[in-house]
Design an enzyme around this catalytic site. Structure first.
Site, mmCIF file in Angstrom:
data_model
loop_
_atom_site.group_PDB
_atom_site.id
_atom_site.type_symbol
_atom_site.label_atom_id
_atom_site.label_comp_id
_atom_site.label_asym_id
_atom_site.label_seq_id
_atom_site.Cartn_x
_atom_site.Cartn_y
_atom_site.Cartn_z
ATOM 1 N N SER A 91 -25.024 32.314 -10.699
ATOM 2 C CA SER A 91 -24.412 31.269 -10.147
ATOM 3 C C SER A 91 -25.130 29.990 -10.886
ATOM 4 O O SER A 91 -26.117 29.903 -11.363
ATOM 5 C CB SER A 91 -24.531 30.957 -8.769
ATOM 6 O OG SER A 91 -23.688 31.877 -7.977
ATOM 7 N N SER B 195 -19.811 34.632 -9.957
ATOM 8 C CA SER B 195 -20.581 33.568 -10.290
ATOM 9 C C SER B 195 -20.078 32.289 -9.497
ATOM 10 O O SER B 195 -18.831 31.963 -9.756
ATOM 11 C CB SER B 195 -20.702 33.186 -11.880
ATOM 12 O OG SER B 195 -21.552 32.014 -11.963
ATOM 13 N N ASP C 232 -19.903 28.803 -9.624
ATOM 14 C CA ASP C 232 -20.195 27.590 -10.280
ATOM 15 C C ASP C 232 -19.542 26.147 -9.863
ATOM 16 O O ASP C 232 -18.289 26.241 -9.901
ATOM 17 C CB ASP C 232 -19.377 27.763 -11.691
ATOM 18 C CG ASP C 232 -19.926 29.242 -12.343
ATOM 19 O OD1 ASP C 232 -20.972 29.262 -12.879
ATOM 20 O OD2 ASP C 232 -19.154 30.026 -12.300
#
Length: 361
Positions: free
Chosen positions: A246, A284, A286
């Site tokens: 991340s 992830s 983001d």
């Protein structure tokens, strides 16, 4: 020996000039504080605290009483952040922005709330509740995340020691146990200055990232500054370290923009992220959290109307702000790599620092 920012190594990212510290704290009044936990855990076999807390404060006043314009943008939502829903609904930030590991969200939220309650006895009594903003990344490769070493007092300490000095970068605070592109990642900062020709003013855009994403293959695809002929794999980093990961991005500015314009700026951080080689993987998180210090808004007021000053969007300045957000994000990510040192954590695992000889110097 202290590791350097990528610009100090002779590599210039983008066209706009950085601020004097090339840091989030170039935005006047913004403060950053870190609490770092890096030690073996007692009565636990080969388990380590390799984690921490990072606090970002928009100004030196009471944040709940004097809110700032804020917004967030989620590129990929594999994250456990708190406070983003209300921040986007109301367009205001009323707490420090806190960063930590995934399982420490509750403890850091509690500590930050206790800080606000101590400052503001009216919260929950004569006025409403408080919206705490916390972002996270998963540091479980190096940190014994199930042991939940971060406590509420660590969050309060990070807030207490936050300063306008040039922020520490690399394996510090929330970045202590993070891995980026298979190398040691963590905290990185950068800033950009934008000149308003019409008013002869200068505005600052600052960025701080918590980097914990990407594979070495993605990094090697980023060949603008990487010498791919020298690429090599770090033997000490096994498959477990190559997770989707991340990134938390905090964007600050003193430019007069509203929450919608801030969100537009936040979207451009994704350009900087993509330039480093990331494609924002399935797992992830983001996320960008952005705020402007150009003016504050009182919590209590008898006025029915409030006035806000902002740039027109059909002028040159908005494009310059977009450019600054992209450039500062890209450079902050690279700084999180070049500033981080080799770190040992749980189960004897070691994540090596990014080898500077891979750069095209």
């Amino acid at each position: 020996m202290e590791r350097k920012k990528i610009r100090d190594l002779g590599i210039v990212v983008g066209q706009l000039p950085p601020g004097p510290k090339n840091c989030l704290t170039d935005v006047q009044g913004v403060r950053v504080g870190h609490v770092t936990l890096h030690h073996p855990l007692a009565n636990a076999d080969n388990e380590w605290a390799c984690t921490g807390v990072t606090a970002i404060l928009p100004h030196e006043e009471n944040i709940f009483q004097n809110k700032v314009v804020a917004a967030s943008y989620v590129f990929n939502g594999f994250g456990k952040s708190t406070g983003l829903v209300q921040m986007n609904e109301l367009g205001r930030l009323e707490s420090p922005i806190m960063l930590t590991n995934t399982f420490s969200i509750p403890a850091v939220t509690q500590g930050t709330l206790e800080y606000l309650l101590e400052q503001n006895p009216e919260i929950g009594e004569t006025t409403g509740t408080a919206n705490i903003v916390v972002g996270e990344c998963n540091d479980s490769y190096l940190n014994s995340i199930r042991m939940m070493s971060v406590k509420p007092e660590h969050a309060k300490e990070a807030i207490r020691i936050a300063s306008t000095d040039k922020a520490m970068e690399g394996a510090v605070g929330a970045g202590t146990g993070m891995v980026c592109f298979g190398y040691k990642g963590g905290i990185g900062c950068s800033s950009r200055l934008v000149v308003d020709d019409g008013e002869q003013g200068v505005y600052t855009i600052g960025c701080l990232v918590l980097s914990n994403f990407g594979t070495q293959d993605e990094l090697y695809s980023y060949n603008r500054f990487i010498d791919t002929e020298k690429k090599r794999r770090v033997e000490n980093n096994n498959e477990d370290a190559q997770t989707d990961g991340s990134i938390m991005i905090v964007l600050a500015t003193d430019a007069p923009v509203n929450e919608r314009q801030l969100q537009r700026m936040a979207k451009r951080c994704g350009i900087g992220l993509g330039r480093t080689g990331s494609h924002m993987s399935h797992g992830s998180g983001d996320i960008v959290m952005a705020f402007s210090t150009s003016q504050t808004f009182p919590h209590f007021s008898s006025d029915r109307l409030e006035q806000q000053f902002l740039f027109r969007e059909d002028k040159r300045m908005m494009n310059m702000l977009f450019c600054a957000a992209a450039e500062a994000t890209e450079e902050a990510i690279l700084n999180s790599l070049t500033r981080a040192k080799t770190t040992i954590g749980r189960k004897g695992r070691e994540v090596e620092e990014f080898p500077l000889d891979l750069l095209k110097l």
